[in-house]
Design a protein around this motif. Structure first.
Motif, PDB file in Angstrom:
ATOM      1  N   PHE A 146       0.831  -1.202   0.000  1.00 27.75           N
ATOM      2  CA  PHE A 146       0.000   0.000   0.000  1.00 27.75           C
ATOM      3  C   PHE A 146       0.865   1.251   0.000  1.00 27.75           C
ATOM      4  O   PHE A 146       0.582   2.220  -0.725  1.00 27.75           O
ATOM      5  N   GLU A 147       1.936   1.247   0.783  1.00 26.55           N
ATOM      6  CA  GLU A 147       2.826   2.397   0.820  1.00 26.55           C
ATOM      7  C   GLU A 147       3.501   2.620  -0.530  1.00 26.55           C
ATOM      8  O   GLU A 147       3.776   3.767  -0.910  1.00 26.55           O
ATOM      9  N   MET A 148       3.747   1.562  -1.276  1.00 19.53           N
ATOM     10  CA  MET A 148       4.358   1.715  -2.601  1.00 19.53           C
ATOM     11  C   MET A 148       3.342   2.141  -3.656  1.00 19.53           C
ATOM     12  O   MET A 148       3.617   3.017  -4.480  1.00 19.53           O
ATOM     13  N   VAL A 149       2.175   1.527  -3.649  1.00 22.97           N
ATOM     14  CA  VAL A 149       1.220   1.792  -4.726  1.00 22.97           C
ATOM     15  C   VAL A 149       0.750   3.244  -4.697  1.00 22.97           C
ATOM     16  O   VAL A 149       0.483   3.839  -5.748  1.00 22.97           O
ATOM     17  N   LYS A 150       0.678   3.844  -3.522  1.00 21.60           N
ATOM     18  CA  LYS A 150       0.225   5.233  -3.479  1.00 21.60           C
ATOM     19  C   LYS A 150       1.325   6.196  -3.913  1.00 21.60           C
ATOM     20  O   LYS A 150       1.050   7.365  -4.163  1.00 21.60           O
ATOM     21  N   ARG A 151       2.557   5.693  -4.049  1.00 23.92           N
ATOM     22  CA  ARG A 151       3.651   6.505  -4.573  1.00 23.92           C
ATOM     23  C   ARG A 151       3.837   6.315  -6.074  1.00 23.92           C
ATOM     24  O   ARG A 151       3.998   7.287  -6.813  1.00 23.92           O
ATOM     25  N   TYR A 152       3.819   5.052  -6.511  1.00 25.36           N
ATOM     26  CA  TYR A 152       4.244   4.734  -7.874  1.00 25.36           C
ATOM     27  C   TYR A 152       3.132   4.211  -8.776  1.00 25.36           C
ATOM     28  O   TYR A 152       3.341   4.058  -9.979  1.00 25.36           O
ATOM     29  N   GLY A 153       1.964   3.892  -8.220  1.00 21.83           N
ATOM     30  CA  GLY A 153       0.964   3.197  -9.022  1.00 21.83           C
ATOM     31  C   GLY A 153       1.321   1.725  -9.115  1.00 21.83           C
ATOM     32  O   GLY A 153       1.716   1.103  -8.131  1.00 21.83           O
ATOM     33  N   GLY A 154       1.176   1.121 -10.307  1.00 18.67           N
ATOM     34  CA  GLY A 154       1.492  -0.295 -10.466  1.00 18.67           C
ATOM     35  C   GLY A 154       2.958  -0.586 -10.176  1.00 18.67           C
ATOM     36  O   GLY A 154       3.850   0.136 -10.597  1.00 18.67           O
ATOM     37  N   ILE A 155       3.201  -1.664  -9.453  1.00 13.19           N
ATOM     38  CA  ILE A 155       4.548  -2.085  -9.064  1.00 13.19           C
ATOM     39  C   ILE A 155       4.622  -3.604  -9.166  1.00 13.19           C
ATOM     40  O   ILE A 155       3.588  -4.283  -9.229  1.00 13.19           O
ATOM     41  N   PRO A 156       5.818  -4.178  -9.193  1.00 12.11           N
ATOM     42  CA  PRO A 156       5.908  -5.645  -9.220  1.00 12.11           C
ATOM     43  C   PRO A 156       5.298  -6.261  -7.964  1.00 12.11           C
ATOM     44  O   PRO A 156       5.608  -5.840  -6.844  1.00 12.11           O
ATOM     45  N   LEU A 157       4.442  -7.238  -8.143  1.00 14.69           N
ATOM     46  CA  LEU A 157       3.837  -7.945  -7.023  1.00 14.69           C
ATOM     47  C   LEU A 157       4.581  -9.260  -6.841  1.00 14.69           C
ATOM     48  O   LEU A 157       4.464 -10.174  -7.665  1.00 14.69           O
ATOM     49  N   VAL A 158       5.344  -9.348  -5.772  1.00 14.91           N
ATOM     50  CA  VAL A 158       6.175 -10.526  -5.494  1.00 14.91           C
ATOM     51  C   VAL A 158       5.689 -11.145  -4.196  1.00 14.91           C
ATOM     52  O   VAL A 158       5.725 -10.512  -3.144  1.00 14.91           O
ATOM     53  N   THR A 159       5.235 -12.374  -4.251  1.00 18.44           N
ATOM     54  CA  THR A 159       4.681 -13.027  -3.060  1.00 18.44           C
ATOM     55  C   THR A 159       5.450 -14.277  -2.669  1.00 18.44           C
ATOM     56  O   THR A 159       5.037 -15.000  -1.772  1.00 18.44           O
ATOM     57  N   GLU A 160       6.576 -14.533  -3.341  1.00 20.71           N
ATOM     58  CA  GLU A 160       7.419 -15.666  -2.980  1.00 20.71           C
ATOM     59  C   GLU A 160       8.865 -15.200  -2.892  1.00 20.71           C
ATOM     60  O   GLU A 160       9.296 -14.340  -3.664  1.00 20.71           O
ATOM     61  N   ALA A 161       9.606 -15.753  -1.952  1.00 18.86           N
ATOM     62  CA  ALA A 161      11.028 -15.444  -1.832  1.00 18.86           C
ATOM     63  C   ALA A 161      11.792 -16.220  -2.898  1.00 18.86           C
ATOM     64  O   ALA A 161      11.742 -17.458  -2.941  1.00 18.86           O
ATOM     65  N   LEU A 162      12.479 -15.489  -3.747  1.00 20.80           N
ATOM     66  CA  LEU A 162      13.192 -16.155  -4.837  1.00 20.80           C
ATOM     67  C   LEU A 162      14.428 -16.861  -4.314  1.00 20.80           C
ATOM     68  O   LEU A 162      15.111 -16.365  -3.417  1.00 20.80           O
ATOM     69  N   PRO A 163      14.750 -18.033  -4.859  1.00 21.91           N
ATOM     70  CA  PRO A 163      15.958 -18.759  -4.438  1.00 21.91           C
ATOM     71  C   PRO A 163      17.205 -18.017  -4.880  1.00 21.91           C
ATOM     72  O   PRO A 163      17.177 -17.184  -5.794  1.00 21.91           O
ATOM     73  N   ILE A 164      18.309 -18.331  -4.233  1.00 20.14           N
ATOM     74  CA  ILE A 164      19.559 -17.635  -4.526  1.00 20.14           C
ATOM     75  C   ILE A 164      20.035 -17.888  -5.952  1.00 20.14           C
ATOM     76  O   ILE A 164      20.755 -17.092  -6.545  1.00 20.14           O
ATOM     77  N   ASP A 165      19.627 -19.013  -6.520  1.00 17.87           N
ATOM     78  CA  ASP A 165      20.028 -19.351  -7.886  1.00 17.87           C
ATOM     79  C   ASP A 165      18.907 -19.078  -8.893  1.00 17.87           C
ATOM     80  O   ASP A 165      18.819 -19.710  -9.939  1.00 17.87           O
ATOM     81  N   ALA A 166      18.064 -18.103  -8.576  1.00 19.83           N
ATOM     82  CA  ALA A 166      16.936 -17.783  -9.457  1.00 19.83           C
ATOM     83  C   ALA A 166      17.440 -17.329 -10.825  1.00 19.83           C
ATOM     84  O   ALA A 166      18.479 -16.683 -10.946  1.00 19.83           O
ATOM     85  N   SER A 167      16.701 -17.668 -11.850  1.00 24.93           N
ATOM     86  CA  SER A 167      17.055 -17.269 -13.206  1.00 24.93           C
ATOM     87  C   SER A 167      16.738 -15.791 -13.429  1.00 24.93           C
ATOM     88  O   SER A 167      16.013 -15.169 -12.649  1.00 24.93           O
TER      89      SER A 167
END
Length: 594
Positions: A146-167
């Motif tokens: 909420f704090e981000m969307v009211k500043r920037y509008g649409g933003i990346p929605l990330v709901t999982e922690a990416l692994p260290i070897d993520a592509s």
């Protein structure tokens, strides 16, 4: 597999017996233990709460507590070297990003995602414990979005922690639309509201009511964006206007659940409305209005400096007088007889006598509880903001003038010729923020304040309800009752007739009730009136001269920002993500105008 490590304060006693050449760390705890131990899991969650931005507390002696109020043109800071003056009044936001308002907490979101993902895998902890703690983490994560969307509008929605070897495909995330972010916040609160307890097991933790409060606020913002904004950037920004009522209804329903079924009521412990509204923000002994607060406790080592920086000069606080309030903010507060707080400015000619018992004493009591002003009583003394005093000298009968703070008017009860230096010099406006000050706090040391910051309180929720009800046509028929018999009655202000309950009046009521609580700036933006209210608009300071013979002031006004000009261009309704972020992630698209 990637490991998470949390530093602990106490070393294991067995360390002393270990082989001194064993290089295995013994002062850290692996993730496998963290998510199997209730105390460690709670510590992890406490860290997530601590790192959440429920309020801005950065800057020397926490002076950025006034940052959002300054952006909204309510009050600024005393000195240009402080961000709520130097970085608010003058600079134009550009392609580098949001400046002092920057907030991109994806590291914090990643930690929150780890907690949400990993805790349910515990084989030792109880199901109820896991469910509630995960729900709390989802509340924290939703608030960050909420704090981000009211500043920037649409933003990346990330709901999982990416692994260290993520592509690269996983790491480079595209922006979701503004609508998708608001929908995510709303749906998250819907899913956790019946999991969170009605009463937290510890102050400062989220409850079902906090989740409903976040939904009430966020859905109201979404409704405003739909009604007053426009869809841009192929739908990444804005919400279709036809969906405004859907969001208003969702906000109204959440607000009504809190008002009707929640264990809250407006604070009414004192019969005097000024004292009552003053105490609302410092009374932490069973305060019935608080839904969710950022907790502070100076004795436990977690204090802040609001009192140190905000107190008027002359009361022993070593810093003081840091948050001057503009004339335009004072004018928002009407008089108790219902007349407008915007008096004829021709009175401000440094000649016309003005009775303070009328000019201050008959205004909305919320003003007198929120703004330090000339002649008010505080800590058993009178607060002085006058630059000089005219008086008749009893020794010779001649009219004289003193501009000395150390000169006492002959025959007076310690009335000085002028107020203390920091109350009256060119950097001030002769009005200051009073809200949240603790009148009984000893003026010793730093980090001495324990007053909590109300992230959500019932007064706001009622105003959310009134605003949503107004645009929906008052579907439950109780809009006027809540506005008049709750909000305005508690304030000591007269009821408004049906014809008087207009869009402008509802907005004014919100700006008065929630003054200096970091709301007005975001409200001006979501209503899409920030350009007309802020861009190039000169705000004013006041100069007071006192006439001791008849107890009146004369007032002169001047540029409140000493020649600096506040800026809020049309493009600033959405701040730039910034060149650095665009370089880091080629899938990001910049906002228009940058």
């Amino acid at each position: 597999m990637k490991k998470i490590y949390i530093l602990v304060v106490l070393l294991l006693a067995s360390i002393a017996c270990e082989d001194p050449f064993d290089l295995t760390r013994k002062d850290i705890i692996s993730e496998d233990i963290v998510f199997e131990d209730e105390g460690l899991a709670n510590a992890f969650l406490a860290d997530l709460y601590s790192n959440a931005q429920f309020q801005i507390i950065t800057g020397q002696s926490n002076f950025n507590m006034n940052l959002i109020n300054s952006f909204g043109g309510e009050a600024r800071n005393f000195a240009p070297w402080q961000a709520p003056f130097g970085q608010v009044i003058g600079p134009v936001f550009n392609e580098q990003g949001a400046g002092a308002l920057n907030y991109w907490p994806y590291a914090h979101i990643r930690e929150t995602n780890e907690f949400i993902t990993r805790l349910p895998g515990s084989s030792s902890l109880g199901e109820d414990f896991i469910a509630v703690r995960v729900a709390e983490a989802r509340f924290i994560r939703a608030h960050a979005y909420f704090e981000m969307v009211k500043r920037y509008g649409g933003i990346p929605l990330v709901t999982e922690a990416l692994p260290i070897d993520a592509s690269e495909e996983e790491l480079f995330v595209s922006r979701n639309s503004e609508k998708e972010i608001y929908d995510f916040i709303g749906s998250e609160m819907d899913e956790i509201v019946d999991i969170l307890p009605s009463v937290a097991d510890q102050d400062g933790r989220a409850t079902r009511w906090a989740a409903l409060a976040l939904k009430s606020r966020a859905m109201l913002y979404a409704a405003s964006i739909a009604q007053f904004g426009s869809v841009q950037l192929d739908g990444l920004l804005g919400i279709p206007s036809g969906e405004a009522n859907t969001y208003y209804q969702r906000s109204l329903d959440a607000s009504r659940e809190i008002i009707t079924n929640g264990p809250f009521s407006l604070y009414r412990k004192q019969s005097d409305p000024v004292q009552n509204f003053t105490d609302l923000f410092t009374d932490e002994n069973g305060n019935p209005e608080v839904i969710f607060a950022e907790k502070w406790d100076a004795l436990a080592g977690k204090g802040h400096d609001w009192d140190l920086t905000a107190h008027p000069d002359g009361f022993g606080f070593s810093w003081n007088s840091n948050y001057p309030v503009y004339l335009e903010t004072l004018e928002l507060f009407d008089f108790m007889d219902g007349t407008s707080g915007k008096v004829d400015r021709s009175m401000y000619d440094d000649t016309t006598p003005i009775d303070p018992n009328w000019f201050f004493g008959q205004r909305d009591p919320r003003m007198r509880a929120s703004i330090s002003h000339p002649g008010m009583s505080w800590r058993g003394k009178t607060v002085h903001y006058h630059r000089s005093t005219d008086y008749t000298d009893p020794a010779d009968g001649l009219r004289k003038r003193s501009a000395s703070a150390t000169f006492i008017i002959p025959g007076s009860d310690d009335w000085p010729g002028a107020g203390p230096r920091r109350n009256i010099n060119a950097a001030t406006t002769s009005l200051q923020i009073r809200k949240r000050l603790d009148e009984n706090l000893p003026a010793t040391g730093v980090n001495l304040s324990s007053t909590d910051f109300y992230v959500f309180r019932l007064g706001e929720i009622m105003l959310n309800y009134v605003e949503a009800a107004f645009y929906l046509g008052d579907p439950n028929g109780d809009m006027a009752n809540i506005l008049n018999n709750e909000i305005r009655d508690r304030a000591g202000m007269p009821a408004l007739s049906g014809a008087e309950i207009t869009e402008d009046k509802i907005r004014q009521e919100r700006r008065v009730e929630l003054a200096f609580e970091a709301h007005s700036f975001w409200d001006l933006r979501r209503w899409r009136i920030a350009v007309q209210e802020l861009d190039g608009v000169v705000r004013h300071r006041m100069h007071f001269r006192y006439d001791y013979d008849d107890g009146t002031y004369t007032i002169a006004i001047a540029d409140g920002d000493r020649g600096r000009v506040r800026s809020h261009q049309e493009r600033n309704y959405y701040y730039a993500l910034g060149l650095a972020r665009l370089a880091d992630n080629p899938k990001l698209i910049e906002n228009p105008g940058y």
